[in-house]
Design a protein around this motif. Structure first.
Motif, PDB file in Angstrom:
ATOM      1  N   MET A  21      34.536  32.537  44.653  1.00 28.86           N
ATOM      2  CA  MET A  21      34.933  31.143  44.466  1.00 28.86           C
ATOM      3  C   MET A  21      36.357  30.907  44.981  1.00 28.86           C
ATOM      4  SD  MET A  21      35.368  28.978  40.929  1.00 28.86           S
ATOM      5  CE  MET A  21      36.786  29.983  40.444  1.00 28.86           C
ATOM      6  N   PHE A  22      37.292  31.797  44.593  1.00 26.53           N
ATOM      7  CA  PHE A  22      38.677  31.606  45.015  1.00 26.53           C
ATOM      8  C   PHE A  22      38.851  31.822  46.520  1.00 26.53           C
ATOM      9  CE2 PHE A  22      39.682  32.337  40.432  1.00 26.53           C
ATOM     10  CZ  PHE A  22      40.392  31.158  40.232  1.00 26.53           C
ATOM     11  N   GLY A  23      38.077  32.748  47.071  1.00 27.48           N
ATOM     12  CA  GLY A  23      38.119  32.940  48.515  1.00 27.48           C
ATOM     13  C   GLY A  23      37.639  31.710  49.256  1.00 27.48           C
TER      14      GLY A  23
ATOM     15  N   ALA B  26      41.725  37.793  45.891  1.00 26.53           N
ATOM     16  CA  ALA B  26      41.964  39.220  46.122  1.00 26.53           C
ATOM     17  C   ALA B  26      42.148  39.962  44.796  1.00 26.53           C
ATOM     18  CB  ALA B  26      43.188  39.395  47.004  1.00 26.53           C
ATOM     19  N   PHE B  27      42.846  39.323  43.850  1.00 21.86           N
ATOM     20  CA  PHE B  27      43.081  39.950  42.547  1.00 21.86           C
ATOM     21  C   PHE B  27      41.765  40.195  41.813  1.00 21.86           C
ATOM     22  CE2 PHE B  27      43.493  39.237  37.939  1.00 21.86           C
ATOM     23  CZ  PHE B  27      44.276  40.339  37.603  1.00 21.86           C
ATOM     24  N   PHE B  28      40.944  39.139  41.708  1.00 20.24           N
ATOM     25  CA  PHE B  28      39.672  39.300  40.998  1.00 20.24           C
ATOM     26  C   PHE B  28      38.738  40.251  41.748  1.00 20.24           C
ATOM     27  CE2 PHE B  28      40.878  35.239  38.904  1.00 20.24           C
ATOM     28  CZ  PHE B  28      40.722  35.655  37.583  1.00 20.24           C
ATOM     29  N   GLY B  29      38.847  40.257  43.074  1.00 19.22           N
ATOM     30  CA  GLY B  29      38.044  41.196  43.846  1.00 19.22           C
ATOM     31  C   GLY B  29      38.420  42.630  43.523  1.00 19.22           C
ATOM     32  N   ALA B  30      39.728  42.878  43.371  1.00 16.26           N
ATOM     33  CA  ALA B  30      40.189  44.226  43.032  1.00 16.26           C
ATOM     34  C   ALA B  30      39.739  44.615  41.625  1.00 16.26           C
ATOM     35  CB  ALA B  30      41.711  44.291  43.140  1.00 16.26           C
ATOM     36  N   VAL B  31      39.773  43.639  40.700  1.00 18.78           N
ATOM     37  CA  VAL B  31      39.336  43.914  39.324  1.00 18.78           C
ATOM     38  C   VAL B  31      37.857  44.266  39.307  1.00 18.78           C
ATOM     39  CG1 VAL B  31      38.979  42.906  37.041  1.00 18.78           C
ATOM     40  CG2 VAL B  31      41.113  42.484  38.274  1.00 18.78           C
ATOM     41  N   VAL B  32      37.044  43.490  40.041  1.00 14.38           N
ATOM     42  CA  VAL B  32      35.609  43.770  40.102  1.00 14.38           C
ATOM     43  C   VAL B  32      35.368  45.152  40.712  1.00 14.38           C
ATOM     44  CG1 VAL B  32      33.432  43.096  41.200  1.00 14.38           C
ATOM     45  CG2 VAL B  32      34.917  41.356  40.175  1.00 14.38           C
TER      46      VAL B  32
END
Length: 244
Positions: A201-203, A180-186
């Motif tokens: 990947m993390f999902g 979720a964090f990297f998704g928000a950053v993207v």
């Protein structure tokens, strides 16, 4: 148990089958089944069920004990399948005749030690006897409890699966949070389009962790149930005075 307690068709079938099995074991005969009496009737009270069973040659004590076992399973068992279906604990219960004396209790404890390969710890208060596999946290331990009841001694054997549950949830939510964090950053433009691989990947890792934890824990629970049933058979034999 209240003789006026009423049971539906499925409960009647299970009680008659279990009572017949109990009687066969007590008489040391070849294995048999009482399921042929499953259509004895719908909505029978315990008193009516005892009458039906007596006509089939089943002793009332076995009907009462079987009914108590059914009640233990339906009323006395906490939710063992919380979020995502990961078992919280494995549990099996029996009602054995009478109350095991000190000598029989020693044999039961030895069975537990042999089965689980740990000395364990025993405890008693009043007529209640208990055995734990470890003095540490019960998060992954095994516990046996014998408590006198109306129709004999209630035997409850349980293993906590909290270690597996906690580990699965901790890893699953950690991976999910990172995704979720990297998704928000993207989404905020903080990473190039190539960076979208990180939340995916993390999902995926989160889903795999929850799925694998659910699969492995349920497989372990099935193995435990089979193992517990065989162990409780031996404990019941000891309680009936037939242990070696």
């Amino acid at each position: 148990m209240d003789p006026a307690t009423r049971f539906d068709d499925e409960a009647v079938r299970r009680i008659l089958a279990r009572a017949a099995d109990r009687q066969v074991r007590s008489e040391r005969l070849l294995p048999g089944s009482g399921e042929g009496d499953a259509d004895a009737g719908a909505g029978l009270t315990l008193a009516e069920l005892v009458d039906v069973a007596e006509q089939a040659g089943i002793e009332p004590a076995h009907i009462q004990a079987a009914a108590r076992e059914l009640q233990l399973r339906s009323d006395g068992t906490p939710d063992r399948y919380p979020f995502l279906g990961i078992p919280k604990e494995t549990i099996d219960q029996r009602v054995v005749p009478g109350s095991p004396d000190d000598r029989e209790w020693e044999k039961i404890v030895q069975e537990l030690r042999d089965e689980f390969r740990v000395p364990g710890i025993t405890n008693s208060f009043g007529d209640v006897r208990e055995w734990w596999s470890s003095s540490m946290s019960t998060a992954g331990g095994i516990r046996l409890r014998l408590e006198p009841g109306e129709d004999g001694t209630e035997v409850v054997l349980r293993r906590s699966n909290q270690n597996m549950s906690h580990t699965t949830h901790a890893l699953g939510w950690t991976f999910g949070g990172m995704g979720a964090f990297f998704g928000a950053v993207v989404a905020g433009g903080g990473l190039s389009n190539a960076g979208i691989a990180a939340p995916i990947m993390f999902g995926a890792l989160s889903l795999v962790t929850f799925g694998l934890g659910r699969l492995l824990s349920r497989q372990a629970a099935r193995r435990d149930r089979s193992r517990f049933a065989q162990l409780l058979d031996r404990i019941e034999l000891i309680a009936r005075g037939g242990g070696s």
